[in-house]
Design a protein around this motif. Structure first.
Motif, PDB file in Angstrom:
ATOM      1  N   THR A  26     -27.346  71.848  49.180  1.00 46.60           N
ATOM      2  CA  THR A  26     -28.016  70.629  49.646  1.00 46.60           C
ATOM      3  C   THR A  26     -29.227  70.298  48.786  1.00 46.60           C
ATOM      4  O   THR A  26     -29.415  69.153  48.392  1.00 46.60           O
ATOM      5  CB  THR A  26     -28.408  70.733  51.130  1.00 46.60           C
ATOM      6  OG1 THR A  26     -29.264  71.859  51.334  1.00 46.60           O
ATOM      7  CG2 THR A  26     -27.176  70.848  52.018  1.00 46.60           C
ATOM      8  N   GLU A  27     -30.045  71.290  48.465  1.00 49.58           N
ATOM      9  CA  GLU A  27     -31.269  71.030  47.705  1.00 49.58           C
ATOM     10  C   GLU A  27     -31.019  70.805  46.217  1.00 49.58           C
ATOM     11  O   GLU A  27     -31.593  69.902  45.619  1.00 49.58           O
ATOM     12  CB  GLU A  27     -32.253  72.184  47.883  1.00 49.58           C
ATOM     13  CG  GLU A  27     -32.810  72.285  49.285  1.00 49.58           C
ATOM     14  CD  GLU A  27     -33.739  73.472  49.471  1.00 49.58           C
ATOM     15  OE1 GLU A  27     -33.951  74.252  48.510  1.00 49.58           O
ATOM     16  OE2 GLU A  27     -34.254  73.627  50.601  1.00 49.58           O
ATOM     17  N   ALA A  28     -30.186  71.614  45.604  1.00 51.73           N
ATOM     18  CA  ALA A  28     -29.966  71.516  44.160  1.00 51.73           C
ATOM     19  C   ALA A  28     -28.870  70.514  43.802  1.00 51.73           C
ATOM     20  O   ALA A  28     -29.053  69.680  42.916  1.00 51.73           O
ATOM     21  CB  ALA A  28     -29.619  72.886  43.576  1.00 51.73           C
ATOM     22  N   GLY A  98     -31.944  78.286  39.862  1.00 55.02           N
ATOM     23  CA  GLY A  98     -30.961  79.070  40.602  1.00 55.02           C
ATOM     24  C   GLY A  98     -29.541  78.952  40.095  1.00 55.02           C
ATOM     25  O   GLY A  98     -28.691  79.739  40.479  1.00 55.02           O
ATOM     26  N   ALA A  99     -29.268  77.948  39.254  1.00 52.32           N
ATOM     27  CA  ALA A  99     -27.928  77.808  38.675  1.00 52.32           C
ATOM     28  C   ALA A  99     -27.991  78.228  37.211  1.00 52.32           C
ATOM     29  O   ALA A  99     -28.973  77.993  36.522  1.00 52.32           O
ATOM     30  CB  ALA A  99     -27.446  76.368  38.777  1.00 52.32           C
ATOM     31  N   ARG A 100     -26.911  78.850  36.748  1.00 56.34           N
ATOM     32  CA  ARG A 100     -26.810  79.210  35.338  1.00 56.34           C
ATOM     33  C   ARG A 100     -26.108  78.068  34.613  1.00 56.34           C
ATOM     34  O   ARG A 100     -25.020  77.645  35.001  1.00 56.34           O
ATOM     35  CB  ARG A 100     -26.024  80.505  35.165  1.00 56.34           C
ATOM     36  CG  ARG A 100     -25.862  80.917  33.700  1.00 56.34           C
ATOM     37  CD  ARG A 100     -25.194  82.271  33.546  1.00 56.34           C
ATOM     38  NE  ARG A 100     -23.902  82.402  34.189  1.00 56.34           N
ATOM     39  CZ  ARG A 100     -22.743  82.005  33.663  1.00 56.34           C
ATOM     40  NH1 ARG A 100     -22.709  81.422  32.472  1.00 56.34           N
ATOM     41  NH2 ARG A 100     -21.610  82.192  34.315  1.00 56.34           N
ATOM     42  N   ARG A 101     -26.739  77.545  33.584  1.00 59.89           N
ATOM     43  CA  ARG A 101     -26.148  76.447  32.829  1.00 59.89           C
ATOM     44  C   ARG A 101     -25.010  76.953  31.958  1.00 59.89           C
ATOM     45  O   ARG A 101     -25.167  77.934  31.233  1.00 59.89           O
ATOM     46  CB  ARG A 101     -27.192  75.775  31.950  1.00 59.89           C
ATOM     47  CG  ARG A 101     -28.088  74.844  32.731  1.00 59.89           C
ATOM     48  CD  ARG A 101     -28.963  74.076  31.790  1.00 59.89           C
ATOM     49  NE  ARG A 101     -30.314  74.632  31.909  1.00 59.89           N
ATOM     50  CZ  ARG A 101     -31.351  74.174  31.262  1.00 59.89           C
ATOM     51  NH1 ARG A 101     -31.217  73.179  30.423  1.00 59.89           N
ATOM     52  NH2 ARG A 101     -32.534  74.712  31.421  1.00 59.89           N
ATOM     53  N   VAL A 102     -23.879  76.272  32.032  1.00 63.88           N
ATOM     54  CA  VAL A 102     -22.730  76.570  31.188  1.00 63.88           C
ATOM     55  C   VAL A 102     -22.703  75.586  30.032  1.00 63.88           C
ATOM     56  O   VAL A 102     -22.505  75.970  28.891  1.00 63.88           O
ATOM     57  CB  VAL A 102     -21.415  76.504  31.996  1.00 63.88           C
ATOM     58  CG1 VAL A 102     -20.200  76.654  31.093  1.00 63.88           C
ATOM     59  CG2 VAL A 102     -21.421  77.549  33.100  1.00 63.88           C
ATOM     60  N   SER A 103     -22.895  74.313  30.342  1.00 69.93           N
ATOM     61  CA  SER A 103     -22.974  73.289  29.301  1.00 69.93           C
ATOM     62  C   SER A 103     -23.975  72.231  29.723  1.00 69.93           C
ATOM     63  O   SER A 103     -24.046  71.864  30.889  1.00 69.93           O
ATOM     64  CB  SER A 103     -21.604  72.662  29.026  1.00 69.93           C
ATOM     65  OG  SER A 103     -21.135  71.966  30.159  1.00 69.93           O
ATOM     66  N   GLU A 114     -20.971  64.513  31.274  1.00 71.54           N
ATOM     67  CA  GLU A 114     -20.836  65.619  32.214  1.00 71.54           C
ATOM     68  C   GLU A 114     -21.531  66.883  31.748  1.00 71.54           C
ATOM     69  O   GLU A 114     -21.917  67.006  30.585  1.00 71.54           O
ATOM     70  CB  GLU A 114     -19.362  65.894  32.523  1.00 71.54           C
ATOM     71  CG  GLU A 114     -18.499  66.187  31.326  1.00 71.54           C
ATOM     72  CD  GLU A 114     -17.011  66.161  31.663  1.00 71.54           C
ATOM     73  OE1 GLU A 114     -16.548  65.230  32.344  1.00 71.54           O
ATOM     74  OE2 GLU A 114     -16.315  67.085  31.224  1.00 71.54           O
ATOM     75  N   PHE A 115     -21.668  67.814  32.690  1.00 74.67           N
ATOM     76  CA  PHE A 115     -22.271  69.119  32.429  1.00 74.67           C
ATOM     77  C   PHE A 115     -21.653  70.123  33.383  1.00 74.67           C
ATOM     78  O   PHE A 115     -20.964  69.749  34.338  1.00 74.67           O
ATOM     79  CB  PHE A 115     -23.800  69.072  32.610  1.00 74.67           C
ATOM     80  CG  PHE A 115     -24.238  68.851  34.032  1.00 74.67           C
ATOM     81  CD1 PHE A 115     -24.567  69.924  34.845  1.00 74.67           C
ATOM     82  CD2 PHE A 115     -24.320  67.575  34.550  1.00 74.67           C
ATOM     83  CE1 PHE A 115     -24.964  69.725  36.162  1.00 74.67           C
ATOM     84  CE2 PHE A 115     -24.721  67.359  35.864  1.00 74.67           C
ATOM     85  CZ  PHE A 115     -25.048  68.444  36.669  1.00 74.67           C
ATOM     86  N   ALA A 116     -21.905  71.413  33.140  1.00 72.90           N
ATOM     87  CA  ALA A 116     -21.342  72.458  34.000  1.00 72.90           C
ATOM     88  C   ALA A 116     -22.392  73.530  34.273  1.00 72.90           C
ATOM     89  O   ALA A 116     -23.228  73.837  33.421  1.00 72.90           O
ATOM     90  CB  ALA A 116     -20.123  73.088  33.334  1.00 72.90           C
ATOM     91  N   VAL A 117     -22.318  74.088  35.499  1.00 79.00           N
ATOM     92  CA  VAL A 117     -23.213  75.158  35.925  1.00 79.00           C
ATOM     93  C   VAL A 117     -22.427  76.174  36.748  1.00 79.00           C
ATOM     94  O   VAL A 117     -21.317  75.902  37.200  1.00 79.00           O
ATOM     95  CB  VAL A 117     -24.407  74.631  36.777  1.00 79.00           C
ATOM     96  CG1 VAL A 117     -25.290  73.701  35.966  1.00 79.00           C
ATOM     97  CG2 VAL A 117     -23.924  73.963  38.054  1.00 79.00           C
ATOM     98  N   VAL A 118     -23.038  77.331  36.959  1.00 77.28           N
ATOM     99  CA  VAL A 118     -22.506  78.353  37.854  1.00 77.28           C
ATOM    100  C   VAL A 118     -23.539  78.540  38.962  1.00 77.28           C
ATOM    101  O   VAL A 118     -24.730  78.718  38.687  1.00 77.28           O
ATOM    102  CB  VAL A 118     -22.245  79.679  37.108  1.00 77.28           C
ATOM    103  CG1 VAL A 118     -21.828  80.782  38.081  1.00 77.28           C
ATOM    104  CG2 VAL A 118     -21.183  79.476  36.033  1.00 77.28           C
ATOM    105  N   ASP A 119     -23.092  78.474  40.217  1.00 84.81           N
ATOM    106  CA  ASP A 119     -24.011  78.604  41.348  1.00 84.81           C
ATOM    107  C   ASP A 119     -24.435  80.061  41.553  1.00 84.81           C
ATOM    108  O   ASP A 119     -23.909  80.960  40.875  1.00 84.81           O
ATOM    109  CB  ASP A 119     -23.420  77.972  42.617  1.00 84.81           C
ATOM    110  CG  ASP A 119     -22.259  78.747  43.232  1.00 84.81           C
ATOM    111  OD1 ASP A 119     -22.162  79.985  43.077  1.00 84.81           O
ATOM    112  OD2 ASP A 119     -21.437  78.110  43.921  1.00 84.81           O
ATOM    113  N   PRO A 120     -25.377  80.330  42.453  1.00 80.44           N
ATOM    114  CA  PRO A 120     -25.867  81.704  42.635  1.00 80.44           C
ATOM    115  C   PRO A 120     -24.809  82.725  43.055  1.00 80.44           C
ATOM    116  O   PRO A 120     -25.000  83.924  42.860  1.00 80.44           O
ATOM    117  CB  PRO A 120     -26.927  81.554  43.730  1.00 80.44           C
ATOM    118  CG  PRO A 120     -27.398  80.155  43.613  1.00 80.44           C
ATOM    119  CD  PRO A 120     -26.176  79.367  43.228  1.00 80.44           C
ATOM    120  N   GLU A 121     -23.679  82.274  43.608  1.00 78.49           N
ATOM    121  CA  GLU A 121     -22.615  83.197  44.007  1.00 78.49           C
ATOM    122  C   GLU A 121     -21.573  83.397  42.901  1.00 78.49           C
ATOM    123  O   GLU A 121     -20.691  84.230  43.034  1.00 78.49           O
ATOM    124  CB  GLU A 121     -21.923  82.680  45.271  1.00 78.49           C
ATOM    125  CG  GLU A 121     -22.795  82.702  46.502  1.00 78.49           C
ATOM    126  CD  GLU A 121     -22.628  83.950  47.352  1.00 78.49           C
ATOM    127  OE1 GLU A 121     -21.650  84.704  47.180  1.00 78.49           O
ATOM    128  OE2 GLU A 121     -23.491  84.160  48.227  1.00 78.49           O
TER     129      GLU A 121
END
Length: 134
Positions: A26-28, A98-103, A114-121
């Motif tokens: 919700t926040e990010a 809190g998210a790891r950037r992929v692109s 567009e862009f991509a990230v990986v969430d904390p899980e």
């Protein structure tokens, strides 16, 4: 508040820390919580529904239940979310942390920003303007 029809396709996932992941989404990311049912007397989520505010997509999630009838390993989901303003979503996610950037946010040769990230899980998320073929 925008009213959306119920999605006809839901991304479903389980999380080691579902309450924290819901807060992160919700926040990010900018999802809104439509429903949340906690397991009584615990900090576990039995079921939650999050809606994407720009369309009819949604996420159903809950706390990981390794022995449950419907069990998925946390951190194994991947999703593409269509947004009209990927730059604003990217900025919100980067500012939140809190998210790891992929692109990073880029213009693709097929016309999408567009862009991509990986969430904390560990789930993979792409956000962009590509709505699919018409």
């Amino acid at each position: 508040m925008t009213t959306h029809e119920n999605p006809t396709v839901w991304l479903t996932l389980q999380a080691h820390d579902a309450p924290a992941l819901i807060t992160f989404y919700t926040e990010a990311f900018g999802f809104t919580v439509r429903a949340r049912y906690d397991e009584e007397g615990t900090d576990r989520v039995a079921h939650a529904e999050l809606i994407w505010p720009e369309g009819s997509g949604g996420v159903m999630l809950g706390s990981h239940k390794p022995d449950g009838e419907w069990s998925t390993q946390p951190g194994t989901a991947a999703a593409y979310v269509v947004t009209s303003d990927p730059a604003a979503v990217h900025r919100r996610i980067v500012d939140h942390g809190g998210a790891r950037r992929v692109s990073d946010l880029t213009e693709k040769d097929y016309g999408s920003s567009e862009f991509a990230v990986v969430d904390p899980e560990g789930n993979q998320w792409s956000f962009g303007t590509y709505p699919g073929e018409s």
